[in-house]
Design a protein around this motif. Structure first.
Motif, short mmCIF file in Angstrom:
data_model
loop_
_atom_site.label_atom_id
_atom_site.label_comp_id
_atom_site.label_asym_id
_atom_site.label_seq_id
_atom_site.Cartn_x
_atom_site.Cartn_y
_atom_site.Cartn_z
N SER A 161 -44.41 -3.85 66.85
CA SER A 161 -44.89 -4.61 68.01
C SER A 161 -45.15 -6.08 67.66
O SER A 161 -45.29 -6.92 68.54
CB SER A 161 -46.16 -3.98 68.59
N LEU A 162 -45.22 -6.39 66.35
CA LEU A 162 -45.37 -7.77 65.91
C LEU A 162 -44.04 -8.53 65.93
O LEU A 162 -44.01 -9.76 65.95
CB LEU A 162 -45.93 -7.82 64.49
N ASP A 163 -42.94 -7.79 65.88
CA ASP A 163 -41.62 -8.40 65.68
C ASP A 163 -41.23 -9.33 66.83
O ASP A 163 -41.51 -9.06 68.00
CB ASP A 163 -40.54 -7.33 65.56
N VAL A 164 -40.54 -10.41 66.46
CA VAL A 164 -39.88 -11.27 67.44
C VAL A 164 -38.39 -10.94 67.34
O VAL A 164 -37.75 -11.20 66.32
CB VAL A 164 -40.13 -12.76 67.16
N LEU A 165 -37.84 -10.33 68.39
CA LEU A 165 -36.46 -9.84 68.37
C LEU A 165 -35.47 -11.00 68.33
O LEU A 165 -35.83 -12.16 68.61
CB LEU A 165 -36.21 -8.98 69.61
N ALA B 255 -28.77 -17.54 66.47
CA ALA B 255 -29.78 -16.56 66.87
C ALA B 255 -30.49 -16.09 65.61
O ALA B 255 -29.88 -16.01 64.54
CB ALA B 255 -29.12 -15.38 67.58
N HIS B 256 -31.77 -15.80 65.73
CA HIS B 256 -32.51 -15.27 64.58
C HIS B 256 -33.62 -14.36 65.05
O HIS B 256 -34.00 -14.34 66.24
CB HIS B 256 -33.05 -16.40 63.70
N SER B 257 -34.13 -13.56 64.12
CA SER B 257 -35.25 -12.66 64.38
C SER B 257 -36.31 -12.88 63.32
O SER B 257 -36.04 -13.41 62.24
CB SER B 257 -34.79 -11.20 64.37
N GLU B 258 -37.53 -12.44 63.64
CA GLU B 258 -38.64 -12.47 62.69
C GLU B 258 -39.28 -11.10 62.72
O GLU B 258 -39.82 -10.67 63.75
CB GLU B 258 -39.63 -13.57 63.06
N ARG B 259 -39.19 -10.40 61.58
CA ARG B 259 -39.64 -9.00 61.51
C ARG B 259 -40.76 -8.85 60.49
O ARG B 259 -40.85 -9.59 59.51
CB ARG B 259 -38.47 -8.10 61.10
N PHE B 260 -41.60 -7.86 60.74
CA PHE B 260 -42.75 -7.59 59.87
C PHE B 260 -42.60 -6.16 59.34
O PHE B 260 -43.33 -5.25 59.71
CB PHE B 260 -44.04 -7.79 60.65
N GLU B 261 -41.63 -5.99 58.44
CA GLU B 261 -41.24 -4.67 57.98
C GLU B 261 -41.94 -4.25 56.69
O GLU B 261 -42.17 -3.07 56.45
CB GLU B 261 -39.71 -4.65 57.75
N ASP B 262 -42.26 -5.22 55.86
CA ASP B 262 -42.87 -4.91 54.57
C ASP B 262 -44.33 -4.53 54.77
O ASP B 262 -45.05 -5.17 55.54
CB ASP B 262 -42.77 -6.13 53.64
N ALA C 31 -47.84 -15.88 74.31
CA ALA C 31 -47.38 -14.65 73.64
C ALA C 31 -45.97 -14.86 73.11
O ALA C 31 -45.11 -15.40 73.80
CB ALA C 31 -47.40 -13.49 74.62
N ILE C 32 -45.73 -14.41 71.88
CA ILE C 32 -44.37 -14.48 71.33
C ILE C 32 -43.80 -13.10 71.03
O ILE C 32 -42.62 -12.96 70.72
CB ILE C 32 -44.29 -15.36 70.06
N SER C 33 -44.64 -12.06 71.08
CA SER C 33 -44.17 -10.69 70.94
C SER C 33 -45.21 -9.79 71.57
O SER C 33 -46.24 -10.25 72.07
CB SER C 33 -43.94 -10.32 69.47
N ALA C 34 -44.97 -8.47 71.54
CA ALA C 34 -45.87 -7.54 72.19
C ALA C 34 -47.28 -7.59 71.63
O ALA C 34 -48.26 -7.35 72.34
CB ALA C 34 -45.31 -6.12 72.08
N ALA C 35 -47.42 -7.92 70.34
CA ALA C 35 -48.74 -7.87 69.69
C ALA C 35 -49.20 -9.21 69.14
O ALA C 35 -50.26 -9.27 68.53
CB ALA C 35 -48.71 -6.83 68.57
N VAL C 36 -48.42 -10.27 69.34
CA VAL C 36 -48.77 -11.55 68.74
C VAL C 36 -48.96 -12.61 69.82
O VAL C 36 -48.03 -12.93 70.56
CB VAL C 36 -47.71 -12.03 67.73
N ASP D 176 -29.08 -7.52 62.09
CA ASP D 176 -30.13 -7.23 63.06
C ASP D 176 -29.56 -7.44 64.46
O ASP D 176 -29.94 -8.37 65.18
CB ASP D 176 -31.34 -8.14 62.84
N ASN D 177 -28.61 -6.57 64.83
CA ASN D 177 -27.86 -6.79 66.07
C ASN D 177 -27.95 -5.64 67.06
O ASN D 177 -27.12 -5.52 67.96
CB ASN D 177 -26.40 -7.09 65.76
N LYS D 178 -28.97 -4.79 66.93
CA LYS D 178 -29.09 -3.63 67.81
C LYS D 178 -29.93 -3.92 69.05
O LYS D 178 -29.92 -3.13 70.00
CB LYS D 178 -29.70 -2.44 67.05
N GLU D 179 -30.67 -5.00 69.04
CA GLU D 179 -31.49 -5.37 70.19
C GLU D 179 -31.65 -6.88 70.21
O GLU D 179 -31.43 -7.56 69.20
CB GLU D 179 -32.85 -4.67 70.12
N PHE D 180 -32.04 -7.41 71.35
CA PHE D 180 -32.21 -8.86 71.47
C PHE D 180 -33.06 -9.14 72.69
O PHE D 180 -33.34 -8.26 73.52
CB PHE D 180 -30.86 -9.57 71.59
N ILE D 181 -33.50 -10.40 72.82
CA ILE D 181 -34.29 -10.82 73.98
C ILE D 181 -33.34 -11.40 75.02
O ILE D 181 -32.62 -12.36 74.73
CB ILE D 181 -35.35 -11.86 73.57
#
Length: 304
Positions: free
Chosen positions: A52-56, A101-108, A12-17, A279-284
């Protein structure tokens, strides 16, 4: 000879992936400089909550991440302030070096268009480059050479093979290709590299009378020239190169030195690896340390 067949495992890499994890494997940590490989998707149906797909935001040291999409799209943000929409057929090469540090988001809304499917690999850095300044480069499909032959299509993602090369910047000798074979087509591995392997994304191939199906990686010794025959329309990812020597991996950290990984743990806990400014409001947070960096015991699941 065929060194090993690696069966992808679920992670698992995120809540839904959940992904198919190929490297590292307990009996084969690396292929050339490649120390990590995940296959995500295809994901066609959007969950009720897209986030839920996002990797923070999460950290890396001592490696380059290479993201390559077959379908869908994802937004990358990192400590350098880079914000990049990653699309199919592009190469997105992020070198962590001393720390990023980086994030991967599914916003579009079109993030899952055509089915989200991605391969991410990590390439370990030579010792002289492990503390290099972080960087990120996006390469468009038109910058990547394509070769076609009877029943064969292939794109060079990075390195050199089959006489192809491109401008994707690498730190050590390697090759990485996306290959599509039509049913019945035959294919061979590049001969100029010490360590070589391929991962079957979909379809199946036959070697020496044995059939291998999707979700498997086959790794070969130098000097062995296997004849790969597609049993059906098949997609492969070919990779390898020259070995770099022993590397330690713990969570998202890779280094030639155990003590450097311990430092990275402390750096992330203390906020010394900065978050993406956009993208600095949350992190793992750092996972519970239940293992040794040497990899002699199971490590916390790496993130992409």
């Amino acid at each position: 000879m065929l060194d090993i067949v690696i069966e992808a495992r679920s992670a698992a890499i995120s809540a839904a992936v959940r992904v198919k994890r190929i490297l590292p494997f307990r009996l084969r940590r690396m292929v050339g400089p490649f120390i990590f490989m995940d296959h995500a998707g295809p994901i066609a149906d959007a969950p009720p909550n897209m986030s839920s797909l996002d990797v923070l935001p999460h950290p890396h040291i001592g490696l380059s991440t290479v993201s390559y999409l077959f379908g869908g799209q994802v937004t990358h943000r990192d400590s350098l302030g880079v914000e990049q929409l990653i699309r199919p057929g592009e190469v997105n090469w992020m070198t962590a070096g001393s720390g990023i540090a980086h994030s991967e988001r599914f916003e579009d809304p079109s993030a899952l268009s055509g089915g989200l499917e991605m391969i991410q690999t990590w390439v370990a850095l030579p010792e002289k480059d492990e503390e290099a300044a972080p960087s990120f480069h996006n390469y468009r499909p038109e910058q990547l050479p394509v070769f076609t032959d009877k029943g064969v299509w292939m794109r060079l993602i990075a390195g050199n093979a089959y006489g192809l090369q491109n401008d994707v910047r690498t730190n050590s000798p390697l090759f990485y290709l996306h290959v599509i074979l039509q049913q019945g087509a035959t294919f061979g591995l590049p001969k100029e590299h010490s360590e070589r392997g391929f991962y079957i994304v979909k379809g199946s191939v036959e070697l020496s009378g044995i059939t291998y199906n999707q979700g498997k990686m086959l790794v070969f010794s130098k000097g062995v020239d296997p004849l790969i025959r597609a049993k059906e329309d098949t997609t492969l990812m070919l990779l390898g190169g020259e070995p770099l020597g022993e590397r330690f991996i713990w969570w998202n950290f890779v280094s030639s030195r155990k003590e450097r990984i311990e430092q990275a743990k402390e750096d992330w806990t203390q906020g010394r690896i900065i978050l993406p400014p956009n993208d600095n409001k949350e992190f793992i947070p750092l996972p519970d340390d239940r293992s040794k960096p040497a990899g002699s015991a199971p490590t916390p699941e790496p993130l992409s």
